[in-house]
Design a protein around this motif. Structure first.
Motif, mmCIF file in Angstrom:
data_model
loop_
_atom_site.group_PDB
_atom_site.id
_atom_site.type_symbol
_atom_site.label_atom_id
_atom_site.label_comp_id
_atom_site.label_asym_id
_atom_site.label_seq_id
_atom_site.Cartn_x
_atom_site.Cartn_y
_atom_site.Cartn_z
ATOM 1 N N SER A 1 -1.015 0.136 -6.546
ATOM 2 C CA SER A 1 -1.828 0.920 -6.044
ATOM 3 C C SER A 1 -2.263 2.166 -6.422
ATOM 4 N N LYS B 1 0.837 -1.467 0.077
ATOM 5 C CA LYS B 1 -0.011 0.145 0.245
ATOM 6 C C LYS B 1 0.566 1.298 -0.078
ATOM 7 N N ARG C 1 -5.171 3.875 -8.535
ATOM 8 C CA ARG C 1 -6.225 5.511 -7.929
ATOM 9 C C ARG C 1 -6.024 6.626 -8.546
ATOM 10 N N TYR D 1 -10.715 -0.634 -0.986
ATOM 11 C CA TYR D 1 -10.393 -0.283 -1.927
ATOM 12 C C TYR D 1 -11.825 -0.207 -3.243
ATOM 13 N N ARG E 1 -14.799 1.366 -2.050
ATOM 14 C CA ARG E 1 -14.697 3.507 -2.409
ATOM 15 C C ARG E 1 -14.410 4.191 -3.379
#
Length: 208
Positions: free
Chosen positions: A73, A12, A77, A137, A140
């Protein structure tokens, strides 16, 4: 990389840039990440190589991304945030568009047909999802994309009737899910354009 970082943490991003200089640095890291990924593939990519080619101190990169999985990751995003931003700027905010024009632009952006200023979505992202795809995630991102659709619908003040939440979610699933599956199958440009046109027609017909 430090062996003291737990493996669950190393997948992460550690923090998000807030200062302008930090955002510039992270953007340079993302640009270099994509360039090396395209050139050398996932197996040939290392965080050290990204740092060196981006002209960033290795320690600085590790402050944000303790592993290449964490970097990936954060990049996914980043792609989603850029897409949502593009929809807000090009579809939601203009005041001189009718609802059909807004839907056309929305589908062009979501289907990848208009991508000059968007980040690099690629089929290989599907293969890397098991490395980063924690459900919270995923949920989200799903909620943020759904909220984006709601903002688009709210901007369509000339719609015959505002759609309810179930219809908005169904359209979102049809378009976004279709794009993900098409990417996974690696459909060529022509087939993607035909699919995008059909998605637009479906949305227009259902909303009219």
């Amino acid at each position: 990389m430090s062996s003291k970082i737990p493996s669950v943490t190393r997948s992460k991003p550690l923090k998000r840039p807030t200062q302008a200089r930090a955002r510039f640095t992270v953007q340079a890291i993302f640009d270099t990440y994509v360039r090396i990924w395209q050139r050398d593939g996932w197996a040939g990519l290392t965080t050290r190589a990204v740092a060196l080619e981006a002209g960033v101190a290795v320690g600085t990169l590790y402050d944000y991304f303790p592993s290449k999985e964490a970097l990936h990751s954060a990049y996914v995003r980043h792609c989603i945030e850029r897409l949502i931003q593009a929809v807000d700027v090009q579809v939601v905010e203009p005041t001189d568009l009718n609802w059909q024009q807004r839907i056309h632009l929305l589908i062009q952006l979501l289907s990848g047909m208009q991508r000059e200023e968007l980040s690099w979505f690629h089929p290989d992202m599907m293969e890397l999802e098991p490395l980063i795809a924690e459900q919270k995630y995923q949920l989200r991102a799903y909620a943020e994309l759904l909220a984006m659709w709601r903002r688009v619908m709210d901007a369509c003040t000339d719609l015959p009737q505002q759609p309810d939440e179930h219809l908005i979610e169904a359209l979102h699933l049809a378009v976004w899910g279709g794009r993900r599956y098409a990417m996974q199958l690696r459909l060529d440009e022509q087939r993607m354009r035909l699919w995008a046109a059909e998605m637009e027609a479906l949305c227009l017909a259902r909303l009219d």
